[in-house]
Design a protein around this motif. Sequence first.
Motif, PDB file in Angstrom:
ATOM      1  N   ASP A 250       3.727  -9.481  11.067  1.00 49.88           N
ATOM      2  CA  ASP A 250       2.539  -8.670  11.335  1.00 49.88           C
ATOM      3  C   ASP A 250       1.403  -9.159  10.439  1.00 49.88           C
ATOM      4  OD1 ASP A 250       3.507  -7.014  13.267  1.00 49.88           O
ATOM      5  OD2 ASP A 250       3.812  -5.282  11.974  1.00 49.88           O
ATOM      6  N   THR A 251       0.273  -9.485  11.043  1.00 51.45           N
ATOM      7  CA  THR A 251      -0.902  -9.832  10.250  1.00 51.45           C
ATOM      8  C   THR A 251      -1.575  -8.537   9.819  1.00 51.45           C
ATOM      9  OG1 THR A 251      -1.193 -11.847  11.540  1.00 51.45           O
ATOM     10  CG2 THR A 251      -3.046 -11.137  10.182  1.00 51.45           C
ATOM     11  N   VAL A 252      -1.535  -8.260   8.516  1.00 56.37           N
ATOM     12  CA  VAL A 252      -2.028  -6.987   7.991  1.00 56.37           C
ATOM     13  C   VAL A 252      -2.936  -7.257   6.792  1.00 56.37           C
ATOM     14  CG1 VAL A 252      -1.384  -4.737   7.054  1.00 56.37           C
ATOM     15  CG2 VAL A 252       0.123  -5.853   8.687  1.00 56.37           C
ATOM     16  N   ASP A 253      -4.070  -6.581   6.740  1.00 56.84           N
ATOM     17  CA  ASP A 253      -4.944  -6.627   5.574  1.00 56.84           C
ATOM     18  C   ASP A 253      -4.543  -5.481   4.659  1.00 56.84           C
ATOM     19  OD1 ASP A 253      -6.886  -6.759   3.667  1.00 56.84           O
ATOM     20  OD2 ASP A 253      -8.573  -6.325   5.015  1.00 56.84           O
ATOM     21  N   LEU A 254      -3.797  -5.791   3.613  1.00 62.79           N
ATOM     22  CA  LEU A 254      -3.283  -4.749   2.728  1.00 62.79           C
ATOM     23  C   LEU A 254      -4.349  -4.193   1.787  1.00 62.79           C
ATOM     24  CD1 LEU A 254       0.263  -6.137   1.908  1.00 62.79           C
ATOM     25  CD2 LEU A 254      -0.362  -4.350   3.541  1.00 62.79           C
ATOM     26  N   LEU A 255      -5.566  -4.724   1.860  1.00 60.37           N
ATOM     27  CA  LEU A 255      -6.671  -4.116   1.126  1.00 60.37           C
ATOM     28  C   LEU A 255      -7.264  -2.942   1.904  1.00 60.37           C
ATOM     29  CD1 LEU A 255      -8.476  -7.258  -0.306  1.00 60.37           C
ATOM     30  CD2 LEU A 255      -6.944  -5.680  -1.487  1.00 60.37           C
ATOM     31  N   ASP A 256      -6.766  -2.727   3.096  1.00 59.56           N
ATOM     32  CA  ASP A 256      -7.188  -1.619   3.950  1.00 59.56           C
ATOM     33  C   ASP A 256      -6.024  -0.633   4.020  1.00 59.56           C
ATOM     34  OD1 ASP A 256      -7.634   0.067   6.198  1.00 59.56           O
ATOM     35  OD2 ASP A 256      -8.966  -1.421   7.095  1.00 59.56           O
ATOM     36  N   LEU A 257      -6.182   0.537   3.413  1.00 55.02           N
ATOM     37  CA  LEU A 257      -5.100   1.517   3.375  1.00 55.02           C
ATOM     38  C   LEU A 257      -4.682   1.954   4.775  1.00 55.02           C
ATOM     39  CD1 LEU A 257      -3.165   3.387   1.863  1.00 55.02           C
ATOM     40  CD2 LEU A 257      -5.056   5.016   1.596  1.00 55.02           C
ATOM     41  N   ASP A 258      -5.629   2.086   5.667  1.00 54.95           N
ATOM     42  CA  ASP A 258      -5.293   2.496   7.026  1.00 54.95           C
ATOM     43  C   ASP A 258      -4.403   1.463   7.706  1.00 54.95           C
ATOM     44  OD1 ASP A 258      -6.699   4.865   6.851  1.00 54.95           O
ATOM     45  OD2 ASP A 258      -8.541   4.028   7.719  1.00 54.95           O
ATOM     46  N   GLN A 259      -4.688   0.169   7.496  1.00 51.68           N
ATOM     47  CA  GLN A 259      -3.845  -0.872   8.082  1.00 51.68           C
ATOM     48  C   GLN A 259      -2.449  -0.846   7.472  1.00 51.68           C
ATOM     49  OE1 GLN A 259      -5.078  -4.848   8.861  1.00 51.68           O
ATOM     50  NE2 GLN A 259      -7.243  -4.311   9.092  1.00 51.68           N
ATOM     51  N   ALA A 260      -2.368  -0.605   6.171  1.00 49.66           N
ATOM     52  CA  ALA A 260      -1.052  -0.519   5.528  1.00 49.66           C
ATOM     53  C   ALA A 260      -0.251   0.649   6.106  1.00 49.66           C
ATOM     54  CB  ALA A 260      -1.215  -0.360   4.022  1.00 49.66           C
ATOM     55  N   ARG A 261      -0.895   1.790   6.288  1.00 45.51           N
ATOM     56  CA  ARG A 261      -0.209   2.952   6.859  1.00 45.51           C
ATOM     57  C   ARG A 261       0.206   2.683   8.309  1.00 45.51           C
ATOM     58  NH1 ARG A 261      -0.484   7.324   3.488  1.00 45.51           N
ATOM     59  NH2 ARG A 261      -2.283   7.536   2.091  1.00 45.51           N
ATOM     60  N   GLU A 262      -0.666   2.024   9.070  1.00 42.42           N
ATOM     61  CA  GLU A 262      -0.331   1.699  10.458  1.00 42.42           C
ATOM     62  C   GLU A 262       0.874   0.761  10.515  1.00 42.42           C
ATOM     63  OE1 GLU A 262      -3.888   0.057  12.046  1.00 42.42           O
ATOM     64  OE2 GLU A 262      -4.985   1.975  12.026  1.00 42.42           O
ATOM     65  N   TRP A 263       0.924  -0.183   9.589  1.00 38.30           N
ATOM     66  CA  TRP A 263       2.060  -1.114   9.529  1.00 38.30           C
ATOM     67  C   TRP A 263       3.358  -0.352   9.266  1.00 38.30           C
ATOM     68  CZ3 TRP A 263       3.646  -4.260   4.719  1.00 38.30           C
ATOM     69  CH2 TRP A 263       4.681  -5.164   5.041  1.00 38.30           C
ATOM     70  N   ALA A 264       3.327   0.542   8.281  1.00 40.87           N
ATOM     71  CA  ALA A 264       4.529   1.323   7.960  1.00 40.87           C
ATOM     72  C   ALA A 264       4.927   2.218   9.134  1.00 40.87           C
ATOM     73  CB  ALA A 264       4.280   2.162   6.709  1.00 40.87           C
TER      74      ALA A 264
END
Length: 274
Positions: free
Chosen positions: A90-104
């Motif tokens: 998954d290409t995820v920008d972990l500097l974006d909390l929303d993207q991190a939550r969406e990934w989880a």
Amino acid sequence: MTTDRNTRPQAVEKQDEEATKMGTSTGGQGPLEGAVIAVAGAAGPAGRATLLRLAEAGAVVVGSDSHPERLAEAVDAARYAHGGATVIGDTVDLLDLDQAREWADRTEKEFGRIDGLVHLVGGWRGSSTFAETDLADWDMLHKLLVRTVQHTSLAFYDALERSGNGRFLLTSAAGASKPTGGNAAYAASKAAAEAWTLAMADGFRKAGGEQGPRAAAAILIVKALVNDQMRAERPNAKFAGFTDVTELAEAIAGVWSRPAQEVNGQRLWLTPEP
């Protein structure tokens, strides 16, 4: 945000069922057989080694990185090395909390559980002396080494606690405990990430109550990491005290074999303490 998720043939569906059923006891199987493990920073040398080792152990592995091409190469290498393994990128920008939550959330929804988050996002900046420290280095390292830890830990905390055998693993450096003048920004960033991880561990401890934590947050500490490419580029270098990325991956995989109460809140040293 883009994703590079593989199609889901019957073998993958079968692994998902096994992952959903997995608890703290796996009978005759190893502790990682069917476990669902997320790996942040999966495209780097340590990430590649970890994907390979976790796939070899039978885990369902979901790697993320901000570099899609390098991530795809790392995922493909792990898939090909271990035929039948479920390895997803998954290409995820972990500097974006929303993207991190969406990934989880996406990972738990797809596989029914999350049993681990391995944090391997790295970076380094330094100077010759303390007086020459560039605070721009701190700004960059704070994002890479602190903010990504904050976002992944907050995004994955609840799922790891629900797992019954969840692990949050941070890789850190011995320099955080004994900083040098030219390494101020790096050591301070690593120390902050360690403190955050230990706070997460306290959360697991309190959530477990008298029965003890159901999940664990721990820190694996190295002097520095080395890989085959580094050795090839510097054939005369000694790399004294460095930990090979394959050794780190082996140590990561081994943490699930130890009880959560034993490793929660611990610094696990892979190099002598300074």
